[in-house]
Design an enzyme around this catalytic site. Structure first.
Site, mmCIF file in Angstrom:
data_model
loop_
_atom_site.group_PDB
_atom_site.id
_atom_site.type_symbol
_atom_site.label_atom_id
_atom_site.label_comp_id
_atom_site.label_asym_id
_atom_site.label_seq_id
_atom_site.Cartn_x
_atom_site.Cartn_y
_atom_site.Cartn_z
ATOM 1 N N LYS A 208 0.844 -1.197 0.000
ATOM 2 C CA LYS A 208 0.000 0.000 0.000
ATOM 3 C C LYS A 208 0.882 1.251 0.000
ATOM 4 O O LYS A 208 1.620 1.499 0.950
ATOM 5 C CB LYS A 208 -0.906 0.053 1.230
ATOM 6 C CG LYS A 208 -1.911 1.197 1.081
ATOM 7 C CD LYS A 208 -2.549 1.583 2.386
ATOM 8 C CE LYS A 208 -1.817 2.672 3.120
ATOM 9 N NZ LYS A 208 -1.820 3.986 2.445
ATOM 10 N N GLU B 135 10.348 0.637 10.223
ATOM 11 C CA GLU B 135 11.342 1.700 10.036
ATOM 12 C C GLU B 135 10.623 2.996 10.340
ATOM 13 O O GLU B 135 9.774 3.428 9.565
ATOM 14 C CB GLU B 135 11.869 1.619 8.600
ATOM 15 C CG GLU B 135 13.231 2.235 8.447
ATOM 16 C CD GLU B 135 13.129 3.704 8.172
ATOM 17 O OE1 GLU B 135 13.190 4.480 9.154
ATOM 18 O OE2 GLU B 135 12.973 4.073 7.005
ATOM 19 N N CYS C 249 13.475 10.490 7.360
ATOM 20 C CA CYS C 249 13.477 9.951 8.722
ATOM 21 C C CYS C 249 14.858 10.039 9.359
ATOM 22 O O CYS C 249 14.983 10.219 10.555
ATOM 23 C CB CYS C 249 12.973 8.514 8.722
ATOM 24 S SG CYS C 249 13.772 7.504 7.485
ATOM 25 N N GLU D 294 10.174 14.797 15.973
ATOM 26 C CA GLU D 294 10.466 14.803 14.541
ATOM 27 C C GLU D 294 9.585 15.873 13.875
ATOM 28 O O GLU D 294 8.360 15.770 13.913
ATOM 29 C CB GLU D 294 10.142 13.419 13.971
ATOM 30 C CG GLU D 294 10.600 13.220 12.559
ATOM 31 C CD GLU D 294 10.379 11.791 12.067
ATOM 32 O OE1 GLU D 294 9.306 11.230 12.327
ATOM 33 O OE2 GLU D 294 11.283 11.252 11.402
HETATM 34 P P1 NDP Z 1 1.970 7.499 8.777
HETATM 35 O O1 NDP Z 1 2.823 6.681 9.650
HETATM 36 O O2 NDP Z 1 0.570 7.757 9.183
HETATM 37 O O3 NDP Z 1 1.911 6.857 7.316
HETATM 38 C C1 NDP Z 1 2.779 5.871 6.804
HETATM 39 C C2 NDP Z 1 1.973 4.821 6.046
HETATM 40 O O4 NDP Z 1 1.156 4.071 6.960
HETATM 41 C C3 NDP Z 1 0.983 5.420 5.044
HETATM 42 O O5 NDP Z 1 0.880 4.561 3.933
HETATM 43 C C4 NDP Z 1 -0.292 5.446 5.860
HETATM 44 O O6 NDP Z 1 -1.453 5.547 5.095
HETATM 45 C C5 NDP Z 1 -0.207 4.130 6.587
HETATM 46 N N1 NDP Z 1 -1.033 4.031 7.794
HETATM 47 C C6 NDP Z 1 -1.624 5.027 8.518
HETATM 48 N N2 NDP Z 1 -2.279 4.518 9.578
HETATM 49 C C7 NDP Z 1 -2.115 3.166 9.525
HETATM 50 C C8 NDP Z 1 -2.536 2.076 10.350
HETATM 51 N N3 NDP Z 1 -3.256 2.277 11.450
HETATM 52 N N4 NDP Z 1 -2.165 0.830 10.011
HETATM 53 C C9 NDP Z 1 -1.418 0.607 8.925
HETATM 54 N N5 NDP Z 1 -0.987 1.583 8.096
HETATM 55 C C10 NDP Z 1 -1.321 2.860 8.396
HETATM 56 O O7 NDP Z 1 2.702 8.851 8.504
HETATM 57 P P2 NDP Z 1 2.034 10.209 8.005
HETATM 58 O O8 NDP Z 1 2.051 10.200 6.555
HETATM 59 O O9 NDP Z 1 0.709 10.470 8.636
HETATM 60 O O10 NDP Z 1 3.058 11.255 8.588
HETATM 61 C C11 NDP Z 1 2.964 11.632 9.968
HETATM 62 C C12 NDP Z 1 4.332 11.844 10.538
HETATM 63 O O11 NDP Z 1 5.053 10.631 10.505
HETATM 64 C C13 NDP Z 1 5.204 12.816 9.765
HETATM 65 O O12 NDP Z 1 4.964 14.115 10.148
HETATM 66 C C14 NDP Z 1 6.577 12.352 10.112
HETATM 67 O O13 NDP Z 1 6.975 12.920 11.329
HETATM 68 C C15 NDP Z 1 6.408 10.864 10.283
HETATM 69 N N6 NDP Z 1 6.830 10.093 9.095
HETATM 70 C C16 NDP Z 1 7.971 9.392 9.181
HETATM 71 C C17 NDP Z 1 8.412 8.688 8.089
HETATM 72 C C18 NDP Z 1 9.677 7.927 8.146
HETATM 73 O O14 NDP Z 1 10.242 7.616 7.112
HETATM 74 N N7 NDP Z 1 10.149 7.587 9.314
HETATM 75 C C19 NDP Z 1 7.703 8.687 6.820
HETATM 76 C C20 NDP Z 1 6.463 9.414 6.847
HETATM 77 C C21 NDP Z 1 6.069 10.092 7.964
HETATM 78 P P3 NDP Z 1 -1.898 6.977 4.515
HETATM 79 O O15 NDP Z 1 -0.863 7.968 4.807
HETATM 80 O O16 NDP Z 1 -2.008 6.685 3.092
HETATM 81 O O17 NDP Z 1 -3.182 7.296 5.165
#
Ligand code: NDP
Length: 482
Positions: free
Chosen positions: A181, A255, A289, A386
């Site tokens: 996804k 991660e 990240c 972060e």
């Molecule tokens: P999320 O952790 O919400 O999103 C990452 C992925 O997980 C997306 O595909 C998201 O779907 C999906 N997801 C969301 N909720 C669930 C769940 N309950 N179970 C399984 N999968 C889920 O990150 P965000 O995009 O909301 O970003 C929020 C914060 O996270 C950022 O501000 C940043 O600080 C951090 N972040 C860190 C990253 C890293 O590489 N460490 C990468 C991205 C964000 P969808 O977004 O499509 O709804």
């Protein structure tokens, strides 16, 4: 005398975006029931409409992946699997420009980065793992290591296609099939990758892509047909996944977030260090990240470094991500921009001093100027949380031990950088830092052969290299699974 840059926009004519997309299940695109828009964050233009996957879509994808695993993929030799991976890698190289432009449109990151970093690394991941597919017996992971079956993979929006490659390439090389996804705001390159799977004649059902939001991700995590989960994203969602699978046999690599320390000792080469600080925090708008989002600089050289850093920051070109001269593109979404603004306002209210160069930011789209906060203490939220944007928090230290204590004083442990002329100091510091990835006199360098992952709230397990293979194999010795 200074010269203005002439506009140098990359043409978008190479990409053809459909008005609406479905899911990619069992080798074909199938229509979705509900859709949501995906936009260009630099202009707020609606690029397309993406299917919102529900339980039944995830179920169909898992069934297709199970069938492909038992009937086809698990029966192929590693050598045969490797051929498909090589084929995918070559097609990605051939279509690199198309992928780079599409990624820039959907994500907002500069074309210079998608063209020179993201897409070449994507192809490199497939080439690297193609090479491992027939050599797993010699990877030090036990004799004839076995795949799990179906891997559920959930990826974020900061490096959309690169995160797909980090997940899909090792899964296929080790003999697993995949239900992936992409993030809600950046599904387009994953859907173009589905076309590459068709072009490479990858057997149906080996890669399935279900688009959607968090609920779609949760449906993948909770599906009983998924045996291994690979997730990159926020620590909050990582914790939810850990809780969801706690009483199951499922394995997971997580991660998660970071608050990387970029540590500058007084013997560091100043100009190179300033360039490394800029790359550490302003690369990919700081949506990284492992970003070096905390500068921890020795007090005796702090003023000089900050002064030079400001001069360098004033030269960062913020604007049209498709322009080849742009350094800093758009913030990926309105929500992320709100989060960056909120945390920066907290930095102000906690007494840190904010500085940004003068930037002409467009009224349309989501933008945030490169920013530094000086006078930050360890208690400040901008030193602990972060921000995931182009915002650097600057702290100082007097002794090497103080630098280590400050660097390790967050809930995270993903990355760190050390700037010093002395090898002995670099080795000493790297032994005292609790970080999964440590760079010396450089920052944000990635290679498929190099394992990546964190300590503490930065996650579980490693991706990339031999360690990353282990995470996709039953009893893989190096697996950092639950
Ligand atoms: P999320 O952790 O919400 O999103 C990452 C992925 O997980 C997306 O595909 C998201 O779907 C999906 N997801 C969301 N909720 C669930 C769940 N309950 N179970 C399984 N999968 C889920 O990150 P965000 O995009 O909301 O970003 C929020 C914060 O996270 C950022 O501000 C940043 O600080 C951090 N972040 C860190 C990253 C890293 O590489 N460490 C990468 C991205 C964000 P969808 O977004 O499509 O709804």
């Amino acid at each position: 005398m200074t010269f203005e840059y002439a506009p140098a926009p990359e043409s978008r004519s190479i990409v053809s975006i459909k008005p609406k997309y479905g899911h990619f299940i069992n080798g074909s695109f199938v229509s979705g029931k509900k859709h949501f828009p995906t936009i260009n964050p630099a202009t707020e233009e609606i690029l397309s409409h993406i299917a919102l996957g529900g339980l039944s879509d995830v179920d169909k994808a898992v069934i297709a992946a199970q069938k492909a695993y038992t009937k086809t993929w698990s029966k192929l030799s590693g050598k045969e699997r490797g051929k498909y991976l090589y084929r995918i890698a070559r097609i990605l190289q051939e279509r690199a420009r198309e992928f780079a432009v599409l990624e820039t449109l959907d994500n907002g990151k500069p074309i210079r980065e998608t063209r020179d970093i993201d897409i070449p690394l994507v192809a490199a991941h497939f080439f690297y793992h193609a090479g491992w597919a027939d050599k797993l017996d010699y990877a030090g992971l036990g004799h004839s290591p076995k795949a799990f079956g179906v891997a559920g993979q959930i990826i974020p929006w900061n490096f959309p296609l690169l995160m797909l490659a980090w997940k899909v390439a090792p899964a296929l090389a080790t003999g697993n099939t995949v239900v992936l996804k992409p993030a809600e705001t950046t599904s387009l390159t994953a859907l173009l990758f589905a076309e590459v799977c068709q072009q490479a004649e990858l057997p149906d059902g080996v890669v399935n892509i279900v688009t959607g939001d968090g609920s779609t991700g949760a449906a993948i995590v909770n599906h009983p047909g998924i045996h291994k989960i690979a997730f990159t994203g926020s620590t909050d969602v990582g914790k939810k996944i850990a809780r969801a699978i706690a009483s199951t046999e499922k394995k997971a690599t997580l991660e998660l977030g970071g608050k990387g320390a970029n540590i500058v000792f007084d013997d560091a080469p100043v100009d190179e260090t300033v360039e490394g600080i800029v790359n550490g925090i302003f690369f990919n708008q700081g949506h990284v990240c492992c970003a070096g989002s905390r500068l921890i600089v020795q007090e005796s050289i702090a003023d000089e470094i900050i002064e030079k850093l400001k001069v360098r920051m004033a030269k960062i070109r913020v604007g049209d991500p498709l322009d080849k001269n742009t350094d800093l593109g758009a913030i990926n979404s309105k929500e992320q921009l709100v989060k960056i603004k909120e945390l920066s306002a907290i930095g102000d209210s906690e007494g840190a001093e904010r500085w940004s160069p003068q930037c002409n930011l467009s009224n349309k789209g989501y933008w945030f100027a490169p920013t530094i906060f000086t006078g930050v203490t360890q208690a400040h939220r901008i030193a602990q949380e972060e921000i995931f944007g182009p915002v650097l928090s600057v702290l100082t230290f007097r002794t090497p031990q103080e630098a280590m204590d400050k660097a390790n004083n967050t809930p995270f442990g993903l990355s760190a950088g050390i700037w010093s002329e002395k090898g002995s100091r670099i080795f000493w510091a790297s032994q005292h830092l609790k970080a999964g990835v440590i760079w010396a006199n450089t920052f944000n360098k990635f290679d498929p052969a190099s394992p990546f992952g964190g300590y503490k709230e930065s996650g579980w397990g490693r991706e990339g290299g031999r360690h990353g293979l282990a995470a996709y194999l039953k009893n893989g010795k190096e697996s950092g699974s639950n």
